[in-house]
Design a protein around this motif. Structure first.
Motif, PDB file in Angstrom:
ATOM      1  N   MET A 193       1.138  -1.020  -0.164  1.00 27.39           N
ATOM      2  CA  MET A 193      -0.045   0.503   0.137  1.00 27.39           C
ATOM      3  C   MET A 193       1.512   1.147   0.029  1.00 27.39           C
ATOM      4  SD  MET A 193      -2.850   0.700   2.301  1.00 27.39           S
ATOM      5  CE  MET A 193      -3.559   2.519   3.058  1.00 27.39           C
ATOM      6  N   VAL A 194       0.438   2.590  -0.523  1.00 32.63           N
ATOM      7  CA  VAL A 194       0.700   3.015  -0.802  1.00 32.63           C
ATOM      8  C   VAL A 194       0.844   4.581  -0.189  1.00 32.63           C
ATOM      9  CG1 VAL A 194       2.160   5.378  -2.264  1.00 32.63           C
ATOM     10  CG2 VAL A 194       1.619   3.425  -3.240  1.00 32.63           C
ATOM     11  N   GLU A 195       1.691   5.006   1.010  1.00 34.51           N
ATOM     12  CA  GLU A 195       0.972   6.188   1.851  1.00 34.51           C
ATOM     13  C   GLU A 195       0.637   7.664   0.667  1.00 34.51           C
ATOM     14  OE1 GLU A 195       2.923   6.773   5.926  1.00 34.51           O
ATOM     15  OE2 GLU A 195       3.769   4.613   5.788  1.00 34.51           O
ATOM     16  N   THR A 196      -0.251   8.242   1.396  1.00 31.73           N
ATOM     17  CA  THR A 196      -0.991   9.346   0.934  1.00 31.73           C
ATOM     18  C   THR A 196       0.314  10.588   1.508  1.00 31.73           C
ATOM     19  OG1 THR A 196      -2.370   8.088  -1.005  1.00 31.73           O
ATOM     20  CG2 THR A 196      -2.488  11.059  -0.004  1.00 31.73           C
ATOM     21  N   TYR A 197       0.187  11.565   0.993  1.00 31.96           N
ATOM     22  CA  TYR A 197       0.547  12.521   2.316  1.00 31.96           C
ATOM     23  C   TYR A 197       0.048  14.137   0.438  1.00 31.96           C
ATOM     24  CZ  TYR A 197       4.079   9.745   4.774  1.00 31.96           C
ATOM     25  OH  TYR A 197       4.591   9.380   5.649  1.00 31.96           O
ATOM     26  N   VAL A 198      -0.460  15.135   2.060  1.00 33.90           N
ATOM     27  CA  VAL A 198      -0.472  16.195   1.838  1.00 33.90           C
ATOM     28  C   VAL A 198       0.625  17.149   1.515  1.00 33.90           C
ATOM     29  CG1 VAL A 198      -2.679  15.696   1.314  1.00 33.90           C
ATOM     30  CG2 VAL A 198      -1.914  16.491   3.476  1.00 33.90           C
ATOM     31  N   ARG A 199       0.256  17.828   1.157  1.00 31.69           N
ATOM     32  CA  ARG A 199       1.700  19.687   0.993  1.00 31.69           C
ATOM     33  C   ARG A 199       0.937  20.404   1.715  1.00 31.69           C
ATOM     34  NH1 ARG A 199       3.927  19.871  -4.039  1.00 31.69           N
ATOM     35  NH2 ARG A 199       1.842  20.116  -4.623  1.00 31.69           N
ATOM     36  N   LEU A 200       1.544  20.865   3.221  1.00 31.67           N
ATOM     37  CA  LEU A 200       1.329  22.103   3.577  1.00 31.67           C
ATOM     38  C   LEU A 200       2.309  23.955   3.406  1.00 31.67           C
ATOM     39  CD1 LEU A 200       0.581  19.527   6.783  1.00 31.67           C
ATOM     40  CD2 LEU A 200      -1.878  20.547   5.071  1.00 31.67           C
ATOM     41  N   LEU A 201       1.255  23.961   3.500  1.00 33.95           N
ATOM     42  CA  LEU A 201       2.259  25.588   3.316  1.00 33.95           C
ATOM     43  C   LEU A 201       1.828  26.818   4.436  1.00 33.95           C
ATOM     44  CD1 LEU A 201       4.469  27.584   2.244  1.00 33.95           C
ATOM     45  CD2 LEU A 201       3.113  28.114   0.365  1.00 33.95           C
ATOM     46  N   CYS A 202       2.189  26.922   5.645  1.00 42.00           N
ATOM     47  CA  CYS A 202       1.758  28.272   5.774  1.00 42.00           C
ATOM     48  C   CYS A 202       1.460  29.359   5.490  1.00 42.00           C
ATOM     49  CB  CYS A 202       2.918  28.184   7.402  1.00 42.00           C
ATOM     50  SG  CYS A 202       2.320  29.737   8.695  1.00 42.00           S
ATOM     51  N   ASN A 209       5.977  31.030   5.468  1.00 43.45           N
ATOM     52  CA  ASN A 209       6.452  29.944   4.178  1.00 43.45           C
ATOM     53  C   ASN A 209       6.730  29.302   4.538  1.00 43.45           C
ATOM     54  OD1 ASN A 209       4.873  31.889   2.651  1.00 43.45           O
ATOM     55  ND2 ASN A 209       6.832  33.426   2.741  1.00 43.45           N
ATOM     56  N   LYS A 210       7.176  28.382   5.953  1.00 43.20           N
ATOM     57  CA  LYS A 210       7.206  27.495   6.298  1.00 43.20           C
ATOM     58  C   LYS A 210       6.721  25.691   5.299  1.00 43.20           C
ATOM     59  CE  LYS A 210       7.607  23.815   9.938  1.00 43.20           C
ATOM     60  NZ  LYS A 210       8.933  23.736   8.985  1.00 43.20           N
ATOM     61  N   GLU A 211       7.250  25.219   4.951  1.00 42.88           N
ATOM     62  CA  GLU A 211       6.807  23.456   3.791  1.00 42.88           C
ATOM     63  C   GLU A 211       6.801  22.541   5.107  1.00 42.88           C
ATOM     64  OE1 GLU A 211       7.628  23.826   0.321  1.00 42.88           O
ATOM     65  OE2 GLU A 211       7.715  25.858  -0.365  1.00 42.88           O
ATOM     66  N   TRP A 212       5.490  21.592   5.145  1.00 42.42           N
ATOM     67  CA  TRP A 212       5.983  20.249   5.524  1.00 42.42           C
ATOM     68  C   TRP A 212       4.614  19.221   5.216  1.00 42.42           C
ATOM     69  CZ3 TRP A 212       3.113  24.032   8.051  1.00 42.42           C
ATOM     70  CH2 TRP A 212       2.256  24.244   7.939  1.00 42.42           C
ATOM     71  N   GLU A 213       4.982  18.301   4.839  1.00 41.16           N
ATOM     72  CA  GLU A 213       4.378  17.854   4.330  1.00 41.16           C
ATOM     73  C   GLU A 213       3.305  16.475   6.139  1.00 41.16           C
ATOM     74  OE1 GLU A 213       6.007  14.672   2.455  1.00 41.16           O
ATOM     75  OE2 GLU A 213       5.546  16.199   0.342  1.00 41.16           O
ATOM     76  N   THR A 216      -7.066  15.511  -2.445  1.00 41.90           N
ATOM     77  CA  THR A 216      -6.733  14.664  -1.611  1.00 41.90           C
ATOM     78  C   THR A 216      -6.966  14.668  -0.096  1.00 41.90           C
ATOM     79  OG1 THR A 216      -4.725  14.290  -3.184  1.00 41.90           O
ATOM     80  CG2 THR A 216      -4.680  13.767  -0.873  1.00 41.90           C
ATOM     81  N   LEU A 217      -6.924  15.038   0.705  1.00 37.57           N
ATOM     82  CA  LEU A 217      -6.950  15.622   2.081  1.00 37.57           C
ATOM     83  C   LEU A 217      -8.787  15.259   2.234  1.00 37.57           C
ATOM     84  CD1 LEU A 217      -6.589  16.151   4.612  1.00 37.57           C
ATOM     85  CD2 LEU A 217      -7.203  18.269   4.531  1.00 37.57           C
ATOM     86  N   LYS A 218      -9.635  16.146   1.852  1.00 31.13           N
ATOM     87  CA  LYS A 218     -11.098  15.672   1.928  1.00 31.13           C
ATOM     88  C   LYS A 218     -11.846  14.253   1.173  1.00 31.13           C
ATOM     89  CE  LYS A 218     -13.061  20.066   0.847  1.00 31.13           C
ATOM     90  NZ  LYS A 218     -12.488  21.446  -0.468  1.00 31.13           N
ATOM     91  N   GLN A 219     -10.883  13.053   0.514  1.00 36.78           N
ATOM     92  CA  GLN A 219     -11.501  11.869  -0.563  1.00 36.78           C
ATOM     93  C   GLN A 219     -10.837  11.249   0.953  1.00 36.78           C
ATOM     94  OE1 GLN A 219      -9.219  11.962  -3.626  1.00 36.78           O
ATOM     95  NE2 GLN A 219     -10.866  12.492  -5.378  1.00 36.78           N
TER      96      GLN A 219
END
Length: 59
Positions: free
Chosen positions: A1-10, A14-18, A54-57
Motif C-alpha cells: 500500500m502506498v502512503e499518501t501525504y498532503v503538502r502544507l504551506l504556512c 512560508n514553512k513547507e511540510w507534509e 486529497t485530504l477531503k477524499q
C-alpha cells in the motif's frame, strides 16, 4: 500500500511540510503552524487544490 501525504504551506511564515491525512483535522477546522503558531482553517494551509482534494477524499 502506498502512503499518501498532503503538502502544507504556512500562509504566514512560508514553512513547507507534509503530513498524512489521518494526522490532520477536517479542512474547515482550525490548525496551527508548528513553526510560527499562526492559526487558520486547515484548508488555508493546503499548498495546492490537489492537496485539499486529497485530504477531503481520504478523511
Amino acid at each position: 500500500m502506498v502512503e499518501t501525504y498532503v503538502r502544507l504551506l504556512c500562509p504566514e511564515c512560508n514553512k513547507e511540510w507534509e503530513l498524512g491525512p489521518d494526522e490532520l483535522p477536517g479542512p474547515k477546522r482550525n490548525y496551527s503552524c508548528p513553526s510560527c503558531h499562526a492559526t487558520r482553517r486547515l484548508a488555508e494551509f493546503m499548498r495546492t487544490e490537489r492537496d485539499l482534494e486529497t485530504l477531503k477524499q481520504l478523511q
